[in-house]
Design an enzyme around this catalytic site. Structure first.
Site, PDB file in Angstrom:
ATOM      1  CE  LYS A   1      -5.595  -1.114  -1.245  1.00 47.93           C
ATOM      2  NZ  LYS A   1      -4.573  -0.034  -0.681  1.00 47.93           N
TER       3      LYS A   1
ATOM      4  CD  GLU B   1      -3.799  -1.426   2.734  1.00 43.65           C
ATOM      5  OE1 GLU B   1      -4.002  -0.691   3.534  1.00 43.65           O
ATOM      6  OE2 GLU B   1      -3.946  -1.462   1.551  1.00 43.65           O
ATOM      7  CG  ASP B   2      -2.499   2.990   6.209  1.00 45.38           C
ATOM      8  OD1 ASP B   2      -2.755   2.430   4.986  1.00 45.38           O
ATOM      9  OD2 ASP B   2      -2.805   4.190   6.546  1.00 45.38           O
TER      10      ASP B   2
ATOM     11  CG  ASP C   1      -1.812   1.058   1.563  1.00 41.86           C
ATOM     12  OD1 ASP C   1      -2.360   1.545   0.703  1.00 41.86           O
ATOM     13  OD2 ASP C   1      -1.605   1.765   2.653  1.00 41.86           O
ATOM     14  CG  LEU C   2       1.862   5.506  -1.719  1.00 45.06           C
ATOM     15  CD1 LEU C   2       2.996   5.347  -2.114  1.00 45.06           C
ATOM     16  CD2 LEU C   2       1.252   6.283  -3.039  1.00 45.06           C
ATOM     17  CG  ASP C   3      -1.808   7.637   0.249  1.00 44.06           C
ATOM     18  OD1 ASP C   3      -1.097   8.360  -0.127  1.00 44.06           O
ATOM     19  OD2 ASP C   3      -2.835   7.331  -0.754  1.00 44.06           O
TER      20      ASP C   3
ATOM     21  CB  THR D   1       0.195  10.701   1.796  1.00 38.81           C
ATOM     22  OG1 THR D   1       0.598   9.315   1.412  1.00 38.81           O
ATOM     23  CG2 THR D   1       1.261  11.505   0.974  1.00 38.81           C
TER      24      THR D   1
ATOM     25  CE  LYS E   1      -5.226   6.211   8.912  1.00 38.67           C
ATOM     26  NZ  LYS E   1      -4.764   5.607  10.001  1.00 38.67           N
TER      27      LYS E   1
ATOM     28  CB  SER F   1      -1.457   2.931  -4.033  1.00 37.39           C
ATOM     29  OG  SER F   1      -2.003   3.977  -3.428  1.00 37.39           O
ATOM     30  CB  ALA F   2      -7.087   2.881  -3.174  1.00 31.43           C
TER      31      ALA F   2
HETATM   32  P1  B16 Z   1      -6.794   9.539  -4.508  1.00 33.56           P
HETATM   33  P2  B16 Z   1      -3.777   3.780  -0.386  1.00 33.56           P
HETATM   34  C1  B16 Z   1      -5.700   5.556  -0.626  1.00 33.56           C
HETATM   35  O1  B16 Z   1      -4.350   5.110  -0.870  1.00 33.56           O
HETATM   36  C2  B16 Z   1      -6.048   6.503   0.615  1.00 33.56           C
HETATM   37  O2  B16 Z   1      -5.522   5.503   1.549  1.00 33.56           O
HETATM   38  C3  B16 Z   1      -7.283   6.927   0.479  1.00 33.56           C
HETATM   39  O3  B16 Z   1      -7.477   7.592   1.722  1.00 33.56           O
HETATM   40  C4  B16 Z   1      -7.671   7.674  -0.574  1.00 33.56           C
HETATM   41  O4  B16 Z   1      -9.047   8.027  -0.776  1.00 33.56           O
HETATM   42  C5  B16 Z   1      -7.414   6.735  -1.957  1.00 33.56           C
HETATM   43  O5  B16 Z   1      -6.142   6.251  -2.026  1.00 33.56           O
HETATM   44  C6  B16 Z   1      -7.596   7.379  -2.842  1.00 33.56           C
HETATM   45  O6  B16 Z   1      -6.503   8.343  -3.118  1.00 33.56           O
HETATM   46  O7  B16 Z   1      -7.817  10.410  -4.306  1.00 33.56           O
HETATM   47  O8  B16 Z   1      -5.427  10.034  -4.319  1.00 33.56           O
HETATM   48  O9  B16 Z   1      -6.798   8.856  -5.931  1.00 33.56           O
HETATM   49  O10 B16 Z   1      -3.923   3.893   1.020  1.00 33.56           O
HETATM   50  O11 B16 Z   1      -4.466   2.634  -1.008  1.00 33.56           O
HETATM   51  O12 B16 Z   1      -2.129   4.023  -0.984  1.00 33.56           O
HETATM   52 MG    MG Z   2      -3.037   3.084   3.236  1.00 35.70          MG
END
Ligand code: B16
Ligand code: MG
Length: 223
Positions: A151, A175-176, A13-15, A21, A49, A120-121
């Site tokens: 997810k 993952e967080d 996962d990224l954020d 972030t 998240k 990452s989403a």
């Molecule tokens: P964006 P991850 C997710 O990233 C975030 O945790 C989530 O809070 C966010 O809404 C989602 O990405 C979409 O992000 O608006 O930048 O496309 O944790 O899956 O890396």
């Molecule tokens: Mg995350």
């Protein structure tokens, strides 16, 4: 739980894992909620998240209990406003923003011959990785725009493993978010949570901090 010896790849996962972030996502949504006069709830931080931009907006709008029928154009404008807030915050990101221990882990994994993928989403993931200077570590990245289900559905981790030429059962997902841990488990990979065990109750292995994320600690956590 499968044996550590059967693991060939890591799905990140990224954020909230590679960099913090998730705080910026929260701030950007909070700013939008203020603009819309929607009271901010402390529980949003965990709920948002890992879930997509559109799903996050639905959580915030639904929290009012008013079930107003916003037009698609209104929702797109709101999601765009949040993303504009978020992109401004991302300008602060530098290689110093990499979470402690993460680059050392990526180096260790590469040297040991593990495949590394990004699950990452976030549609902003390429910008974030670029700003952190980590783009080259990831040999596969899932494009979240191509997913049918976000997810906690397993699709993103299944796809990431497939892009690496692996079965999910040959991978560890990191993952967080609760939604992300559920997605890893549903895919059949080993779930490693970063954060509180009380929150990430379904993580098979959990570390409070990214510093603890070393190959040795992960290996020792297998049973
Ligand atoms: P964006 P991850 C997710 O990233 C975030 O945790 C989530 O809070 C966010 O809404 C989602 O990405 C979409 O992000 O608006 O930048 O496309 O944790 O899956 O890396
Ligand atoms: Mg995350």
């Amino acid at each position: 739980m499968q044996k550590f010896q059967s693991i060939k790849g890591f799905l990140f996962d990224l954020d909230g894992v590679i960099t913090d972030t998730s705080i910026y996502h929260e701030m950007a949504w909070h700013q939008l909620a203020d603009q819309l006069n929607i009271p901010w709830q402390a529980a949003f931080a965990e709920q948002l998240k890992g879930i997509s931009r559109e799903a996050s907006l639905a959580v915030i709008l639904d929290s009012t209990g008013k079930h107003v029928d916003y037009s698609e154009a209104d929702k797109v404008a709101m999601a765009t406003a949040k993303n504009d807030n978020y992109l401004k915050l991302l300008q602060q990101l530098t290689p110093d923003s990499i979470a402690p221990g993460i680059e050392a882990l990526l180096v260790e994994l590469k040297q040991a011959g593990y495949a590394i993928g990004l699950a990452s989403a976030s549609k902003n993931a390429p910008i974030v990785l670029e700003r952190l200077g980590l783009s080259d570590y990831f040999e596969a990245r899932v494009d979240p725009a191509t997913l049918k289900n976000g997810k906690p559905a397993p699709e993103i981790f299944e796809r990431c493993a497939a892009l690496l030429g692996l079965q999910p059962t040959e991978c560890i997902g990191v993952e967080d978010a609760q939604s992300g841990i559920e997605a890893i488990n549903a895919a059949g990979a080993i779930s490693v949570g970063i954060g509180s065990k009380e929150v990430l109750t379904k993580a098979q292995i959990c570390f409070e901090q990214t510093q603890a994320l070393t190959l040795e600690n992960i290996r020792n956590a297998f049973h």
